[in-house]
Design an enzyme around this catalytic site. Sequence first.
Site, short mmCIF file in Angstrom:
data_model
loop_
_atom_site.label_atom_id
_atom_site.label_comp_id
_atom_site.label_asym_id
_atom_site.label_seq_id
_atom_site.Cartn_x
_atom_site.Cartn_y
_atom_site.Cartn_z
CG ASP A 64 -1.67 1.43 1.57
OD1 ASP A 64 -2.43 1.17 0.06
OD2 ASP A 64 -1.90 1.33 2.51
CG ASP A 67 -1.76 7.87 0.14
OD1 ASP A 67 -0.35 8.43 -0.12
OD2 ASP A 67 -2.80 7.77 -0.57
#
Length: 224
Positions: A8, A10
């Site tokens: 991922d 953020d």
Amino acid sequence: MTRLALFDLDHTLLPIDSDHEWGEYLVRTGAVDAAAFKRANDDFYAQYQAGTLDPVEYLEFALGTLARFPRATLDAMHAQFMREVIEPAILPQALALLRQHQDAGDVVAIVTATNRFVTAPIAAALGVTHLIAAVPEQDDSGRPTGKLRGVPTSGAGKVTHTHAWLAALGTPLESFESSHFYSDSHNDIPLLSVVTHPVATNPNAALSAHAALHGWPTLQLFND
């Protein structure tokens, strides 16, 4: 056999939310009506944190903002955004984790719910070639139309898009010796649940509890 490492973006590789920060940048530079945009941007971010966000509604809000500007203007804005916001947020411990997998010969990809316009330059700055992200529809000039192409790359959509990407490479998920996915959010439990090595990275409270229940390892890259 080859191994797979998915990340991922953020609050996982970056200690910030690039999507929300892009909105803050637009407000700060006067590119949008400050009060109205900030209110909507903050509301959507709160929904994301709570796990109640409608991803299509949010993405078409964000992409509708992009559609206001010619492509050359967008690219100049994003270059400034990279210099002022993203580059200072790229920290050595995140780069070291990526390099660890790259040096081992793993197939490395970022899988993010944030749209490709915002994230493609970030992936390049991190040295990651493969990016799975929400795709803005564009006209013949490359200008976003404000619409989303396909399904969002969030929640279960990350699983769908990851399988489609791997199928296009001719390497289905089960063909890898091992597969890692690093994420901070409970929103990513669907993809965390299908890899062989889920890693709760800088996890929020909901993911931390889920990881503890299922015996998943936890990694704290950042102090915030």
